[in-house]
Design a protein around this motif. Structure first.
Motif, PDB file in Angstrom:
ATOM      1  N   HIS A 145       0.833  -1.208   0.000  1.00 59.82           N
ATOM      2  CA  HIS A 145       0.000   0.000   0.000  1.00 59.82           C
ATOM      3  C   HIS A 145       0.868   1.260   0.000  1.00 59.82           C
ATOM      4  CE1 HIS A 145      -3.231  -2.625   2.154  1.00 59.82           C
ATOM      5  NE2 HIS A 145      -3.109  -2.912   0.871  1.00 59.82           N
ATOM      6  N   VAL A 146       1.966   1.201   0.753  1.00 61.55           N
ATOM      7  CA  VAL A 146       2.887   2.342   0.786  1.00 61.55           C
ATOM      8  C   VAL A 146       3.413   2.600  -0.632  1.00 61.55           C
ATOM      9  CG1 VAL A 146       5.159   3.107   1.616  1.00 61.55           C
ATOM     10  CG2 VAL A 146       3.545   2.029   3.204  1.00 61.55           C
ATOM     11  N   LEU A 147       3.847   1.525  -1.305  1.00 63.64           N
ATOM     12  CA  LEU A 147       4.407   1.683  -2.657  1.00 63.64           C
ATOM     13  C   LEU A 147       3.328   2.171  -3.626  1.00 63.64           C
ATOM     14  CD1 LEU A 147       6.722  -1.486  -2.783  1.00 63.64           C
ATOM     15  CD2 LEU A 147       7.308   0.853  -2.099  1.00 63.64           C
ATOM     16  N   ALA A 148       2.115   1.672  -3.466  1.00 66.17           N
ATOM     17  CA  ALA A 148       1.021   2.071  -4.370  1.00 66.17           C
ATOM     18  C   ALA A 148       0.680   3.548  -4.213  1.00 66.17           C
ATOM     19  CB  ALA A 148      -0.215   1.209  -4.111  1.00 66.17           C
ATOM     20  N   VAL A 149       0.600   4.021  -2.979  1.00 66.93           N
ATOM     21  CA  VAL A 149       0.185   5.415  -2.781  1.00 66.93           C
ATOM     22  C   VAL A 149       1.300   6.365  -3.218  1.00 66.93           C
ATOM     23  CG1 VAL A 149       0.821   5.742  -0.317  1.00 66.93           C
ATOM     24  CG2 VAL A 149      -1.110   6.991  -1.285  1.00 66.93           C
ATOM     25  N   LEU A 150       2.560   5.950  -3.027  1.00 67.60           N
ATOM     26  CA  LEU A 150       3.666   6.810  -3.477  1.00 67.60           C
ATOM     27  C   LEU A 150       3.683   6.912  -4.997  1.00 67.60           C
ATOM     28  CD1 LEU A 150       6.507   5.698  -1.026  1.00 67.60           C
ATOM     29  CD2 LEU A 150       5.408   7.961  -1.116  1.00 67.60           C
ATOM     30  N   ALA A 151       3.485   5.781  -5.672  1.00 63.32           N
ATOM     31  CA  ALA A 151       3.476   5.805  -7.146  1.00 63.32           C
ATOM     32  C   ALA A 151       2.314   6.664  -7.650  1.00 63.32           C
ATOM     33  CB  ALA A 151       3.376   4.376  -7.686  1.00 63.32           C
ATOM     34  N   ALA A 152       1.159   6.544  -7.005  1.00 60.61           N
ATOM     35  CA  ALA A 152      -0.018   7.305  -7.423  1.00 60.61           C
ATOM     36  C   ALA A 152       0.184   8.799  -7.169  1.00 60.61           C
ATOM     37  CB  ALA A 152      -1.252   6.799  -6.689  1.00 60.61           C
ATOM     38  N   LEU A 153       0.804   9.141  -6.039  1.00 54.19           N
ATOM     39  CA  LEU A 153       1.062  10.547  -5.722  1.00 54.19           C
ATOM     40  C   LEU A 153       2.042  11.142  -6.733  1.00 54.19           C
ATOM     41  CD1 LEU A 153       1.564  11.190  -1.897  1.00 54.19           C
ATOM     42  CD2 LEU A 153       0.096  12.476  -3.476  1.00 54.19           C
ATOM     43  N   GLU A 154       3.039  10.360  -7.090  1.00 56.34           N
ATOM     44  CA  GLU A 154       4.025  10.846  -8.072  1.00 56.34           C
ATOM     45  C   GLU A 154       3.323  11.193  -9.387  1.00 56.34           C
ATOM     46  OE1 GLU A 154       7.635   8.377  -9.018  1.00 56.34           O
ATOM     47  OE2 GLU A 154       7.157   9.084 -11.039  1.00 56.34           O
ATOM     48  N   GLU A 155       2.449  10.300  -9.828  1.00 57.21           N
ATOM     49  CA  GLU A 155       1.684  10.545 -11.065  1.00 57.21           C
ATOM     50  C   GLU A 155       0.838  11.806 -10.966  1.00 57.21           C
ATOM     51  OE1 GLU A 155       0.498   6.235 -12.958  1.00 57.21           O
ATOM     52  OE2 GLU A 155      -0.988   7.329 -11.784  1.00 57.21           O
ATOM     53  N   ALA A 156       0.154  11.923  -9.821  1.00 54.86           N
ATOM     54  CA  ALA A 156      -0.746  13.065  -9.641  1.00 54.86           C
ATOM     55  C   ALA A 156       0.047  14.368  -9.599  1.00 54.86           C
ATOM     56  CB  ALA A 156      -1.567  12.882  -8.366  1.00 54.86           C
ATOM     57  N   LEU A 157       1.210  14.331  -8.969  1.00 54.27           N
ATOM     58  CA  LEU A 157       2.033  15.552  -8.896  1.00 54.27           C
ATOM     59  C   LEU A 157       2.561  15.926 -10.277  1.00 54.27           C
ATOM     60  CD1 LEU A 157       3.964  14.987  -5.557  1.00 54.27           C
ATOM     61  CD2 LEU A 157       2.198  16.707  -6.009  1.00 54.27           C
ATOM     62  N   ARG A 158       2.842  14.919 -11.083  1.00 49.64           N
ATOM     63  CA  ARG A 158       3.280  15.183 -12.454  1.00 49.64           C
ATOM     64  C   ARG A 158       2.160  15.909 -13.225  1.00 49.64           C
ATOM     65  NH1 ARG A 158       7.666  13.063 -13.984  1.00 49.64           N
ATOM     66  NH2 ARG A 158       7.621  11.350 -12.526  1.00 49.64           N
ATOM     67  N   ALA A 159       0.934  15.450 -12.998  1.00 44.17           N
ATOM     68  CA  ALA A 159      -0.208  16.105 -13.655  1.00 44.17           C
ATOM     69  C   ALA A 159      -0.359  17.548 -13.168  1.00 44.17           C
ATOM     70  CB  ALA A 159      -1.491  15.312 -13.376  1.00 44.17           C
TER      71      ALA A 159
END
Ligand SMILES: *Cc1c(COP(=O)(O)O)cnc(C)c1O
Length: 393
Positions: A359-373
């Protein structure tokens, strides 16, 4: 009815907000078991298991340890209305939503709320508490929120318990978010009363509020001059249903008690020290990943909760849009800020079953994507790599 709605199928979600947290399939299965009557000997035996398991997670021998019917707020209300009488002085720490709510409940009970304030994101200091207690005529109760879910602050309790007792006051703590995630030592620390909730680190659906009352709190309860103003939450009545006599008071939420028993069994199987270590490790990995994304935690250093991470939203980033993208795009729920922190923080919960490496890895990857957007350009994969480095250390 002309149009009957279809069966409700909840969308797939990963619950990484301030609660409810992920629930183990064994707990969901327990809730689907056939009902028993609330005075059935088999249910009564099950209640004994729930009480015994609750004493274990609270680290207490208190006989009056039971789940109040209702969510964590019902536990708060129960603690206050049973311990406090009109005219009493109650001192409480106010540095977030739940301290603020405690003061409100105390005032509604006809008592005087003495607020010891600290900025949101900081702990309440022992010196402030001592000054407030000294300023009272006869303080009845000192109440502190152990884990302030609105800010991610981990409030130390042990000095405050001593201060309360030195001034002849009882000590009450809100451990709704801390119970099952970090140590809560009711007997060792001398805590007189505490309340919690099921949907945070116990990883059970919301619906019950475990409470425990020690000997001094019981003396205060049984020595009241006035009746407890809430009939439903009156522990002098509830202890006759949950105690030896089994006198009908209200119908216990049967399936919720099945669920809590199973959730507590899972806690006992894991063991408290292992569970606390798991919460610490996943927090450390998340914090490393957030740092790699250039994000900061809002709670003061040295007092950060492992299960609730309030993350400061960077300048120029749309807080709600990022949260919306995580939910719609990735099925991941995180929380927004409350009160003065509204729009300024995200709250990432790693509570109970939610506190897992994947879950930690999933939320970090998702946050990275969202910040890129949001036109922030973190180095691709840096957050996940930083978290993995913590796991592999
Ligand atoms: C969630 C929470 C509550 C209230 O619990 P509900 O289940 O929402 O009623 C109280 N105190 C703290 C610290 C909480 O995190």
């Amino acid at each position: 009815m002309r149009v009957i709605p279809g069966e409700f199928t909840p969308p797939a979600r990963l619950l990484l907000g301030p609660g409810p947290s992920q629930v183990h399939p064994r707990v969901l299965r327990a809730m689907a078991a056939p009902l028993l009557g609330h005075l059935d000997p088999a249910f009564v035996a099950m209640m004994e298991d729930v009480k015994r398991l609750l004493r274990f997670v609270f680290a207490t021998e208190n006989p009056l340890t039971l789940p109040i019917s209702g969510t964590g707020s019902a536990g708060m209300e129960a603690a206050i209305v049973n311990l406090v009488e009109p005219g009493d002085e109650v001192v409480m720490g106010v540095n977030g939503v739940f301290g603020t709510r405690l003061a409100e409940v105390v005032e509604r009970a006809g008592a005087t709320a003495v607020r010891v304030e600290a900025p949101w994101g900081r702990v309440v200091r022992a010196e402030q508490i001592e000054a407030a207690l000294r300023g009272c005529r006869r303080p009845k109760l000192l109440a502190l929120v152990h884990a302030e879910t609105s800010t991610g602050v981990w409030q130390p309790l042990e000095d405050a318990v001593r201060l309360a007792h030195d001034h002849g006051a009882l000590f009450l703590t809100d451990c709704v978010t801390s119970l099952g995630g970090v140590p809560v030592e009711i007997d060792a620390w001398g805590i007189d009363a505490a309340y919690s909730g099921t949907q945070k680190c116990l990883s059970c659906p919301p619906g019950l509020a475990p409470v425990t009352f020690g000997p001094r709190a019981l003396d205060a309860l049984h020595g009241r001059k006035t009746r407890v103003q809430s009939w439903y939450l009156d522990l002098t009545l509830l202890e006759r249903y949950w105690g030896e006599e089994r006198v009908y008071h209200h119908t216990a939420p049967i399936s919720m008690n099945y669920a809590l028993r199973e959730a507590l069994r899972l806690v006992a199987e894991e063991g408290l020290p292992a569970r606390f270590a798991r919460h610490r490790l996943n927090h450390a990995a998340l914090a490393a990943g957030l740092a790699a994304l250039g994000l900061e935690l809002a709670a003061e250093e040295g007092h950060r909760l492992p299960m609730l991470n309030a993350v400061t939203v960077p300048e120029g980033v749309d807080e709600a849009r990022v949260r919306g993208q995580l939910l719609a795009g990735r099925g991941i729920e995180i929380g927004g800020g409350l009160g003065p922190m509204k729009g300024r923080v995200w709250r990432i919960g790693l509570m109970g079953e939610s506190s897992q490496r994947v879950h930690v890895l999933a939320v970090l990857a998702a946050l990275e994507e969202a910040l890129r957007a949001e036109r922030r350009l973190p180095a691709p994969g840096a957050a996940v790599a930083a978290a993995q480095a913590v796991y592999e250390a």
